[in-house]
Design an enzyme around this catalytic site. Structure first.
Site, PDB file in Angstrom:
ATOM      1  N   LYS A  12       0.712  -1.366  -0.071  1.00 19.75           N
ATOM      2  CA  LYS A  12      -0.123  -0.115   0.207  1.00 19.75           C
ATOM      3  C   LYS A  12       0.868   1.275  -0.065  1.00 19.75           C
ATOM      4  CE  LYS A  12      -2.035   1.335   3.972  1.00 19.75           C
ATOM      5  NZ  LYS A  12      -1.874   3.022   3.907  1.00 19.75           N
ATOM      6  N   LYS A  17       7.565   0.804   1.539  1.00 21.67           N
ATOM      7  CA  LYS A  17       8.195   0.175   0.585  1.00 21.67           C
ATOM      8  C   LYS A  17       9.669   0.732  -0.009  1.00 21.67           C
ATOM      9  CE  LYS A  17       5.318   0.158  -2.942  1.00 21.67           C
ATOM     10  NZ  LYS A  17       4.618   1.282  -2.007  1.00 21.67           N
ATOM     11  N   LYS A  43       4.528   8.003  -8.267  1.00 24.13           N
ATOM     12  CA  LYS A  43       5.283   9.186  -7.510  1.00 24.13           C
ATOM     13  C   LYS A  43       6.687   9.402  -7.543  1.00 24.13           C
ATOM     14  CE  LYS A  43       3.841   7.713  -3.481  1.00 24.13           C
ATOM     15  NZ  LYS A  43       3.674   6.314  -3.695  1.00 24.13           N
ATOM     16  N   ASP A 131      -1.749  -1.401  -6.239  1.00 18.36           N
ATOM     17  CA  ASP A 131      -3.019  -1.588  -6.979  1.00 18.36           C
ATOM     18  C   ASP A 131      -3.082  -2.431  -7.993  1.00 18.36           C
ATOM     19  OD1 ASP A 131      -5.456  -1.227  -7.669  1.00 18.36           O
ATOM     20  OD2 ASP A 131      -5.174   1.046  -8.147  1.00 18.36           O
TER      21      ASP A 131
END
Length: 303
Positions: A12, A17, A43, A131
């Site tokens: 998530k 991460k 990002k 996702d």
């Protein structure tokens, strides 16, 4: 030359991460391994901790700029290094102007043109947004682009929901003949409550490391400091994680149902006991809205 291990790391957004991968890759390099870290999150912040907060030019951005100027992209335009770690960012479209998943697909096409499959690394670590409903983010699983997957989660429902989705994707493509498996779970910001461990046990994957919720780690990470370097009190933890990442075999997980996932948590933590009450037309717009209205359907006799 040994075969390159390509490992996709999912989790998530905001779960840690990038923190985990920056320190893991740095520790691996300090122990003599050739490591390439690729940020695959739109990002483009995977490598920021590695480079002390600095962002590096993304592959997609650089490619667009070079193409407009009639120039070719070279490896030095998009790949940068620090203390033996090589790193790059795929990037993504501008906000509101494209699909992040398609950006991932385009980015890997560019990598292949730069010779991705001929590079001689011990490990290639891919940082992906969790996702996997999006085909672009599920690319390594769907196309067998990696040998194994690692999920990063914590003792909270949302991060384990994402981890379970990743396990579902791996299981789905395994049914179609895919070869990617889940090597294990890294628990970040572990507060000792045990839900992430229970999740790993339930889906049949090992916990590779439990990184504690520690103020020293939080403060140093916020200042873009590597905590997994030799001499740091946290280096043995990341060295042990590096060994697990290397040796842990890919496994086919047993994803949980939504009720099975909720059962890992105490009732007061996730709101179990709440009853789903069906809405009525009166609820939606009052009695007038619920009244029968004449149909505009044309009915033909004898049909």
């Amino acid at each position: 030359m040994t075969e390159t291990q390509i490992i996709a790391i999912y989790g998530k957004g905001g779960i840690g991460k990038s923190f985990t991968l920056a320190n893991l890759s740095y520790t691996m390099a300090e122990h003599g391994k050739r490591v390439l870290l690729i940020g695959c999150d739109p990002k483009s912040d995977t490598t920021s901790l590695l480079f002390g907060g600095r962002s590096c030019p993304t592959i997609i951005e650089t490619s667009s700029r070079k193409k407009a100027a009639g120039e070719k992209v070279s490896i030095g335009d998009v790949c940068f290094k620090r203390d033996g770690v090589f790193a790059m960012e795929l990037g993504g479209p501008e906000v509101g102007r494209g699909c992040g998943g398609r950006g991932i697909i385009h980015g890997f096409e560019l990598l292949e043109k730069l010779g991705f499959h001929e590079w001689g690394f011990d490990y290639v670590l891919l940082d992906f947004l969790g996702d996997v409903v999006c085909g672009g983010f599920g690319l390594p699983i769907a196309r067998d682009m990696c040998q194994k997957v690692i999920v990063v989660g914590s003792n909270d429902l949302q991060s384990l929901y994402v981890a379970n989705n990743v396990c579902s994707a791996v299981d789905y493509f395994a049914k179609l003949g895919g070869n990617v498996g889940v090597a294990g779970l890294v628990i970040n910001k572990d507060d000792g409550t045990g839900e992430a461990q229970a999740f790993a046990d339930a889906v049949g994957i090992p916990v590779l490391a439990a990184i504690p919720a520690n103020e020293d780690i939080r403060r140093k990470s916020a200042n873009y400091e590597i905590v997994g370097s030799i001499g740091s009190p946290w280096e043995p933890m990341f060295a042990a994680l590096a060994k697990e990442v290397d040796l842990a075999p890919p496994r086919r997980p047993r994803p949980l149902t939504q009720d099975g996932l909720l059962a890992l948590f105490k009732g007061e933590a996730v709101g179990r006991g709440v009853t789903l009450l069906p809405a009525t037309m009166e609820d939606m717009g009052g009695l007038a809205a619920a009244a029968a209205r004449p149909s505009l359907e044309v009915v033909y006799e004898g049909v």
